[in-house]
Design an enzyme around this catalytic site. Structure first.
Site, PDB file in Angstrom:
ATOM      1  N   HIS A 203      45.560  84.039  -4.058  1.00 56.35           N
ATOM      2  CA  HIS A 203      44.351  83.283  -3.689  1.00 56.35           C
ATOM      3  C   HIS A 203      43.514  83.957  -2.608  1.00 56.35           C
ATOM      4  O   HIS A 203      42.484  83.421  -2.207  1.00 56.35           O
ATOM      5  CB  HIS A 203      44.699  81.847  -3.270  1.00 56.35           C
ATOM      6  CG  HIS A 203      45.357  81.751  -1.920  1.00 56.35           C
ATOM      7  ND1 HIS A 203      46.709  81.917  -1.738  1.00 56.35           N
ATOM      8  CD2 HIS A 203      44.847  81.528  -0.694  1.00 56.35           C
ATOM      9  CE1 HIS A 203      47.003  81.784  -0.457  1.00 56.35           C
ATOM     10  NE2 HIS A 203      45.883  81.553   0.214  1.00 56.35           N
TER      11      HIS A 203
HETATM   12  C1  UD1 Z   1      42.017  78.273   2.427  1.00 57.52           C
HETATM   13  C2  UD1 Z   1      42.180  79.039   3.722  1.00 57.52           C
HETATM   14  C3  UD1 Z   1      43.292  80.068   3.561  1.00 57.52           C
HETATM   15  C4  UD1 Z   1      44.574  79.420   3.047  1.00 57.52           C
HETATM   16  C5  UD1 Z   1      44.297  78.615   1.788  1.00 57.52           C
HETATM   17  C6  UD1 Z   1      45.527  77.859   1.406  1.00 57.52           C
HETATM   18  C7  UD1 Z   1      40.173  79.416   5.088  1.00 57.52           C
HETATM   19  C8  UD1 Z   1      39.133  80.389   5.481  1.00 57.52           C
HETATM   20  N1  UD1 Z   1      40.963  79.771   4.072  1.00 57.52           N
HETATM   21  O1  UD1 Z   1      41.583  79.204   1.439  1.00 57.52           O
HETATM   22  O2  UD1 Z   1      43.567  80.645   4.826  1.00 57.52           O
HETATM   23  O3  UD1 Z   1      45.501  80.434   2.764  1.00 57.52           O
HETATM   24  O4  UD1 Z   1      43.240  77.687   2.046  1.00 57.52           O
HETATM   25  O5  UD1 Z   1      45.514  77.473   0.085  1.00 57.52           O
HETATM   26  O6  UD1 Z   1      40.274  78.367   5.677  1.00 57.52           O
HETATM   27  N2  UD1 Z   1      38.661  74.399  -4.226  1.00 57.52           N
HETATM   28  C9  UD1 Z   1      38.775  73.410  -5.170  1.00 57.52           C
HETATM   29  N3  UD1 Z   1      39.524  72.304  -4.834  1.00 57.52           N
HETATM   30  C10 UD1 Z   1      40.121  72.135  -3.639  1.00 57.52           C
HETATM   31  C11 UD1 Z   1      39.991  73.154  -2.688  1.00 57.52           C
HETATM   32  C12 UD1 Z   1      39.255  74.279  -2.994  1.00 57.52           C
HETATM   33  O7  UD1 Z   1      38.268  73.502  -6.269  1.00 57.52           O
HETATM   34  O8  UD1 Z   1      40.790  71.104  -3.412  1.00 57.52           O
HETATM   35  C13 UD1 Z   1      37.912  75.633  -4.591  1.00 57.52           C
HETATM   36  C14 UD1 Z   1      36.432  75.567  -4.250  1.00 57.52           C
HETATM   37  O9  UD1 Z   1      35.733  76.273  -5.240  1.00 57.52           O
HETATM   38  C15 UD1 Z   1      36.373  76.356  -2.948  1.00 57.52           C
HETATM   39  C16 UD1 Z   1      37.453  77.395  -3.134  1.00 57.52           C
HETATM   40  O10 UD1 Z   1      38.465  76.725  -3.877  1.00 57.52           O
HETATM   41  O11 UD1 Z   1      35.111  76.918  -2.736  1.00 57.52           O
HETATM   42  C17 UD1 Z   1      38.024  77.921  -1.834  1.00 57.52           C
HETATM   43  O12 UD1 Z   1      38.482  76.856  -0.999  1.00 57.52           O
HETATM   44  P1  UD1 Z   1      38.538  77.055   0.596  1.00 57.52           P
HETATM   45  O13 UD1 Z   1      39.213  75.890   1.218  1.00 57.52           O
HETATM   46  O14 UD1 Z   1      37.185  77.420   1.129  1.00 57.52           O
HETATM   47  O15 UD1 Z   1      39.402  78.347   0.792  1.00 57.52           O
HETATM   48  P2  UD1 Z   1      40.809  78.740   0.157  1.00 57.52           P
HETATM   49  O16 UD1 Z   1      40.615  79.943  -0.668  1.00 57.52           O
HETATM   50  O17 UD1 Z   1      41.435  77.541  -0.439  1.00 57.52           O
HETATM   51  N1  UDP Z   2      52.551  76.007  -2.655  1.00 58.08           N
HETATM   52  C1  UDP Z   2      52.684  74.859  -3.427  1.00 58.08           C
HETATM   53  N2  UDP Z   2      52.190  74.879  -4.704  1.00 58.08           N
HETATM   54  C2  UDP Z   2      51.587  75.973  -5.244  1.00 58.08           C
HETATM   55  C3  UDP Z   2      51.456  77.134  -4.435  1.00 58.08           C
HETATM   56  C4  UDP Z   2      51.928  77.107  -3.141  1.00 58.08           C
HETATM   57  O1  UDP Z   2      53.248  73.862  -2.969  1.00 58.08           O
HETATM   58  O2  UDP Z   2      51.174  75.912  -6.409  1.00 58.08           O
HETATM   59  C5  UDP Z   2      53.071  75.974  -1.284  1.00 58.08           C
HETATM   60  C6  UDP Z   2      53.982  77.120  -0.930  1.00 58.08           C
HETATM   61  O3  UDP Z   2      55.305  76.846  -1.333  1.00 58.08           O
HETATM   62  C7  UDP Z   2      53.810  77.189   0.580  1.00 58.08           C
HETATM   63  C8  UDP Z   2      52.362  76.824   0.778  1.00 58.08           C
HETATM   64  O4  UDP Z   2      51.967  76.134  -0.402  1.00 58.08           O
HETATM   65  O5  UDP Z   2      54.616  76.218   1.217  1.00 58.08           O
HETATM   66  C9  UDP Z   2      51.546  78.063   0.956  1.00 58.08           C
HETATM   67  O6  UDP Z   2      50.208  77.760   0.859  1.00 58.08           O
HETATM   68  P1  UDP Z   2      49.106  78.793   0.359  1.00 58.08           P
HETATM   69  O7  UDP Z   2      49.729  79.887  -0.387  1.00 58.08           O
HETATM   70  O8  UDP Z   2      48.063  77.976  -0.327  1.00 58.08           O
HETATM   71  O9  UDP Z   2      48.458  79.283   1.728  1.00 58.08           O
HETATM   72  P2  UDP Z   2      48.857  80.354   2.840  1.00 58.08           P
HETATM   73  O10 UDP Z   2      50.269  80.149   3.227  1.00 58.08           O
HETATM   74  O11 UDP Z   2      48.576  81.707   2.271  1.00 58.08           O
HETATM   75  O12 UDP Z   2      47.901  80.058   3.941  1.00 58.08           O
END
Ligand code: UD1
Ligand code: UDP
Length: 359
Positions: A203
């Site tokens: 991601h």
């Molecule tokens: C965010 C965090 C990242 C973390 C990740 C965990 C920041 C800058 N990034 O990244 O550090 O590792 O969460 O998963 O804070 N979207 C949906 N539904 C949702 C959420 C997001 O469709 O419930 C889509 C939207 O198109 C959105 C994109 O995902 O624009 C990115 O979501 P965003 O929360 O901005 O960043 P992540 O890539 O999820």
């Molecule tokens: N995770 C989850 N379901 C998924 C993918 C990840 O529950 O489909 C959990 C994973 O086990 C870990 C946490 O989400 O506990 C990690 O989150 P993510 O990878 O979104 O973010 P990051 O740790 O990179 O910030």
């Protein structure tokens, strides 16, 4: 003591579950969900499975560019803090919700406590690295998961209020491992056998936003001689679709919706290897004793690499395919993420902080 905990993204729900349970034994907690993640499978499922209390506030900020999203959170969190007047604001990890919470509190002179302080990838192109550095420098209490984190803070001149407590994800895993084993049917649901499949999560914008990187990763996965289970983050789904790659998945790659924590834990516990660019998943792989192939050129969880259980391969097809075939950790594992009592220590330190300030 009145604590306002700010959460908003998937890994923060998982991290706050054990901490919140512990804090509520002797403190008052106000839970603020920024709404950064909002799909049921990215948010609500974790509240249900991990029995996290319903947030007192859901700010409903949603998705947006970094500036708009963080700015909207900043204003909305400030309103809550002015109303609730907490003694301390607790933030987790490195997302935009973390930075907004820390900044809103610091501007109002409310002490900030940061769980997962001191992590550094030394890659400022990652939005998370900027969030971590700024949050640490705005924090009064810094709860570090590892010794490396303590050293990173010292190198930036931060030594006061720093506590090595271990990793709260270790607490979460200890609490839920047996429950996942008992309840999850995910292996049957996706049609894989224990030890005979791989799991992948991707991601990071550096991968998802690049067609070239995603092609390289998918092509390497296609060479694996086993099924690969791929729970797809919404950001990744969006970009795969834009790149025209969703329809071109290799035959052995099984794309599924984002999983709940129990299914994810169970799937990771029984896989042969994990491929990921997630921070949390690298740690969990180590804690579960599963070899991890990290689809990045750097990591903030350097101990997992030093211990020989994690290998950095970037997004290069050849390096990924080679690691899928040959990467095999040799060494024994140490408890580098603590022993599962980080949440208890955090609760105790917060109680001492309160009495020191009122005394
Ligand atoms: C965010 C965090 C990242 C973390 C990740 C965990 C920041 C800058 N990034 O990244 O550090 O590792 O969460 O998963 O804070 N979207 C949906 N539904 C949702 C959420 C997001 O469709 O419930 C889509 C939207 O198109 C959105 C994109 O995902 O624009 C990115 O979501 P965003 O929360 O901005 O960043 P992540 O890539 O999820
Ligand atoms: N995770 C989850 N379901 C998924 C993918 C990840 O529950 O489909 C959990 C994973 O086990 C870990 C946490 O989400 O506990 C990690 O989150 P993510 O990878 O979104 O973010 P990051 O740790 O990179 O910030």
């Amino acid at each position: 003591m009145k604590i306002a905990s700010i959460i908003g993204a998937r890994p923060q729900f998982i991290k706050c579950a054990p901490v919140s349970r512990e804090l509520r034994k002797e403190h008052e907690e106000i839970l603020v969900h920024t709404g950064q993640h909002y799909d049921h499978g990215m948010s609500e499922v974790f509240f249900e499975e991990l029995a996290i209390p319903k947030p007192d506030y859901n700010l409903g900020i949603g998705s947006g560019s970094h500036g708009h999203q963080t700015g909207a959170m900043l204003g909305a969190i400030e309103d809550v803090l002015e109303k609730e007047k907490p003694d301390v604001v607790l933030v987790y990890g490195d997302t935009n919700s973390t930075l907004a919470g820390a900044l809103a509190a610091a501007k109002l002179h409310v002490p900030v406590a940061h769980v997962e302080a001191g992590l550094r990838s030394f890659d400022r192109r990652m939005p998370e690295e900027v969030n971590r550095v700024l949050t640490d420098h705005a924090s009064d209490l810094l709860f570090c998961p590892t010794e490396t984190a303590v050293r990173n803070l010292a190198a930036e001149g931060i030594s006061e209020g720093v506590f090595l407590v271990g990793d709260v994800m270790c607490d979460a895993m200890n609490y839920n491992r047996a429950v996942a084993e008992e309840r999850s049917r995910i292996l049957e649901e996706v049609g894989v056998r224990p030890g005979e499949y791989f799991v992948v999560t991707v991601h990071r914008p550096s991968n998802t936003d690049s067609r070239e990187n995603m092609c390289a990763i998918l092509s390497a996965l296609g060479e694996a001689e086993r099924p690969v289970v791929f729970p797809v983050h919404p950001r990744t789904r969006k970009h795969l679709s834009e790149h025209g790659l969703l329809a071109e998945m290799p035959e052995n790659v099984r794309v599924v919706e984002p999983l709940g924590y129990l299914d994810m834990l169970h799937l990771m516990a029984h896989t042969e290897k994990i491929l990921t660019d997630s921070g949390g998943v690298q740690k969990e792989a180590y804690m579960l004793g599963v070899p991890c192939i990290t689809l990045r050129e750097n990591t903030e969880w350097v101990e997992t690499v030093e211990a020989g259980w994690n290998v950095l391969v970037g997004a290069e097809r050849g390096r990924i395919a080679d690691a899928i075939r040959h990467f095999s950790p040799g060494s024994r594992q140490n408890e580098i993420f603590g022993n599962g009592n980080a949440s208890i220590l955090i609760g105790k330190i917060l109680a001492r902080f309160k009495s020191a300030r009122s005394g």
